[in-house]
Design a protein around this motif. Structure first.
Motif, PDB file in Angstrom:
ATOM      1  N   LEU A  89       6.993  -1.037   2.207  1.00  0.00           N
ATOM      2  CA  LEU A  89       6.321  -2.432   2.255  1.00  0.00           C
ATOM      3  C   LEU A  89       7.509  -3.575   2.314  1.00  0.00           C
ATOM      4  N   ARG A  90       8.447  -3.262   1.694  1.00  0.00           N
ATOM      5  CA  ARG A  90       9.923  -3.953   1.918  1.00  0.00           C
ATOM      6  C   ARG A  90      10.506  -3.969   3.308  1.00  0.00           C
ATOM      7  N   ALA A  91      10.420  -2.970   3.819  1.00  0.00           N
ATOM      8  CA  ALA A  91      11.032  -2.767   5.132  1.00  0.00           C
ATOM      9  C   ALA A  91      10.346  -2.997   6.282  1.00  0.00           C
ATOM     10  N   LEU A  92       9.108  -3.385   6.090  1.00  0.00           N
ATOM     11  CA  LEU A  92       8.161  -3.667   7.252  1.00  0.00           C
ATOM     12  C   LEU A  92       8.689  -4.804   8.080  1.00  0.00           C
ATOM     13  N   ARG A  93       8.385  -4.534   9.388  1.00  0.00           N
ATOM     14  CA  ARG A  93       8.990  -5.662  10.359  1.00  0.00           C
ATOM     15  C   ARG A  93       8.128  -7.056  10.002  1.00  0.00           C
ATOM     16  N   GLN A  94       8.747  -8.189  10.524  1.00  0.00           N
ATOM     17  CA  GLN A  94       8.163  -9.248  10.184  1.00  0.00           C
ATOM     18  C   GLN A  94       6.851  -9.486  11.144  1.00  0.00           C
ATOM     19  N   GLY A  95       5.723  -9.761  10.437  1.00  0.00           N
ATOM     20  CA  GLY A  95       4.600  -9.847  11.133  1.00  0.00           C
ATOM     21  C   GLY A  95       3.724  -8.870  11.065  1.00  0.00           C
ATOM     22  N   ALA A  96       4.158  -7.710  10.366  1.00  0.00           N
ATOM     23  CA  ALA A  96       3.319  -6.347  10.294  1.00  0.00           C
ATOM     24  C   ALA A  96       2.182  -6.337   9.684  1.00  0.00           C
ATOM     25  N   LEU A  97       1.256  -5.289  10.040  1.00  0.00           N
ATOM     26  CA  LEU A  97      -0.235  -5.473   9.724  1.00  0.00           C
ATOM     27  C   LEU A  97      -0.155  -4.153   8.837  1.00  0.00           C
ATOM     28  N   ILE A  98      -1.133  -4.429   7.635  1.00  0.00           N
ATOM     29  CA  ILE A  98      -1.144  -3.372   6.522  1.00  0.00           C
ATOM     30  C   ILE A  98      -2.675  -3.243   6.326  1.00  0.00           C
ATOM     31  N   TYR A  99      -2.886  -1.994   6.288  1.00  0.00           N
ATOM     32  CA  TYR A  99      -4.519  -1.766   5.889  1.00  0.00           C
ATOM     33  C   TYR A  99      -4.479  -1.136   4.442  1.00  0.00           C
TER      34      TYR A  99
ATOM     35  N   MET B 281      -0.286  -3.051  -3.414  1.00  0.00           N
ATOM     36  CA  MET B 281      -0.146  -4.322  -2.627  1.00  0.00           C
ATOM     37  C   MET B 281       0.686  -5.336  -3.157  1.00  0.00           C
ATOM     38  N   GLN B 282       0.549  -5.369  -4.737  1.00  0.00           N
ATOM     39  CA  GLN B 282       1.259  -6.419  -5.490  1.00  0.00           C
ATOM     40  C   GLN B 282       2.867  -6.731  -5.173  1.00  0.00           C
ATOM     41  N   ILE B 283       3.227  -5.441  -4.445  1.00  0.00           N
ATOM     42  CA  ILE B 283       4.745  -5.735  -4.124  1.00  0.00           C
ATOM     43  C   ILE B 283       5.308  -6.665  -3.084  1.00  0.00           C
ATOM     44  N   THR B 284       4.023  -6.767  -2.270  1.00  0.00           N
ATOM     45  CA  THR B 284       4.153  -7.936  -1.143  1.00  0.00           C
ATOM     46  C   THR B 284       4.006  -9.212  -1.386  1.00  0.00           C
ATOM     47  N   ALA B 285       3.754  -9.732  -2.679  1.00  0.00           N
ATOM     48  CA  ALA B 285       3.557 -10.996  -3.149  1.00  0.00           C
ATOM     49  C   ALA B 285       4.522 -11.994  -2.465  1.00  0.00           C
ATOM     50  N   SER B 286       5.778 -11.439  -2.300  1.00  0.00           N
ATOM     51  CA  SER B 286       7.070 -12.265  -1.764  1.00  0.00           C
ATOM     52  C   SER B 286       7.038 -12.381  -0.532  1.00  0.00           C
ATOM     53  N   ARG B 287       6.194 -11.440   0.460  1.00  0.00           N
ATOM     54  CA  ARG B 287       6.284 -11.297   1.817  1.00  0.00           C
ATOM     55  C   ARG B 287       5.278 -12.173   2.463  1.00  0.00           C
ATOM     56  N   THR B 288       5.608 -13.467   3.039  1.00  0.00           N
ATOM     57  CA  THR B 288       4.622 -14.246   3.446  1.00  0.00           C
ATOM     58  C   THR B 288       4.402 -14.181   4.710  1.00  0.00           C
ATOM     59  N   ASP B 289       4.744 -13.262   5.426  1.00  0.00           N
ATOM     60  CA  ASP B 289       4.769 -12.949   6.903  1.00  0.00           C
ATOM     61  C   ASP B 289       3.908 -11.918   7.219  1.00  0.00           C
ATOM     62  N   LEU B 290       3.338 -11.012   6.145  1.00  0.00           N
ATOM     63  CA  LEU B 290       2.530 -10.112   6.476  1.00  0.00           C
ATOM     64  C   LEU B 290       1.222 -10.415   6.649  1.00  0.00           C
ATOM     65  N   SER B 291       0.330  -9.649   7.446  1.00  0.00           N
ATOM     66  CA  SER B 291      -1.069  -9.580   7.431  1.00  0.00           C
ATOM     67  C   SER B 291      -1.679  -8.452   6.653  1.00  0.00           C
ATOM     68  N   VAL B 292      -2.975  -8.509   6.214  1.00  0.00           N
ATOM     69  CA  VAL B 292      -3.493  -7.492   5.478  1.00  0.00           C
ATOM     70  C   VAL B 292      -5.052  -7.315   6.087  1.00  0.00           C
ATOM     71  N   VAL B 293      -5.361  -6.106   6.188  1.00  0.00           N
ATOM     72  CA  VAL B 293      -6.918  -5.995   6.689  1.00  0.00           C
ATOM     73  C   VAL B 293      -7.430  -4.925   5.633  1.00  0.00           C
TER      74      VAL B 293
END
Length: 207
Positions: free
Chosen positions: A88-98, A109-121
């Protein structure tokens, strides 16, 4: 005399390319150009657009199905935390997570709390409720709602996720679920996502 090009829209050509890669590991530029009655240069431009979106990989003479990075199936819950965290920390900017349903999936998914650029479906109402407190974009699949699991499924949900270029999927272990609800949707994700982490059984309802 110059070859008259097809008037299909770029999005229609790109959908054709994506569809061909569902059935074949790779397709040549020339083959796609002939099928769509356009120039190879046009196909190259469409393929470059799809590569930027993470849908496919460009090769010397064509396009290839996106290579899956890894599949992890940790058994104890804590075994997957390191995998999820690093990915999760290494994902590209704007990455999409299911994100599937289940307490473990949501906790990862709590790990991504600091990643404001991600999208989650997600098909899960519980997961969406947790994610509303994050700054990432949240997309709910829609479809037929299972009130027991608070999760969407069926053909509508499957059609939605089939069109997405998912970078990383956190799936609940299908062997730990009851019945076949959501299995078709999970299968689509498992085949399409670039990287998949399979976690333990879901927690139906709130503890």
């Amino acid at each position: 005399m110059a070859k008259k090009e097809n008037r299909a829209l770029p999005v229609e050509r790109q959908e054709h390319i994506t569809s061909r890669l569902r059935d074949h590991a790779s397709v040549a530029f020339r083959e796609l150009a002939d099928e769509l009655s356009v120039s190879i240069m046009t196909i190259r431009r469409d393929a470059a657009t799809l590569e930027r979106k993470g849908v496919l990989t460009l090769t010397a003479g064509g396009v290839a199905r996106r290579q899956r990075l890894a599949v992890a199936r940790p058994t104890p819950p804590h075994d997957g935390v390191g995998v999820a965290s690093a990915t999760l920390r290494a994902l590209r900017q704007g990455a999409l997570i299911y994100l599937d349903s289940g307490a473990q999936a949501v906790s990862f998914m709590q790990i991504t709390a600091s990643r404001t650029d991600l999208s989650v479906v997600t098909p899960s109402l519980d997961a969406a409720e947790v994610l509303q407190h994050h700054t990432c974009e949240v997309i709910i699949t829609g479809g037929r709602l299972d009130r027991r699991t608070k999760k969407f499924g069926g053909p509508v949900a499957t059609a939605v996720v089939a069109q997405l270029a998912i970078d990383f999927a956190i799936l609940t272990d299908p062997s730990a679920t009851e019945g076949d609800a959501g299995h078709e949707l999970g299968g689509v994700i498992n085949n399409a996502a670039a990287e998949v982490l399979i976690v333990g059984p879901p927690s139906h309802g709130r503890p």
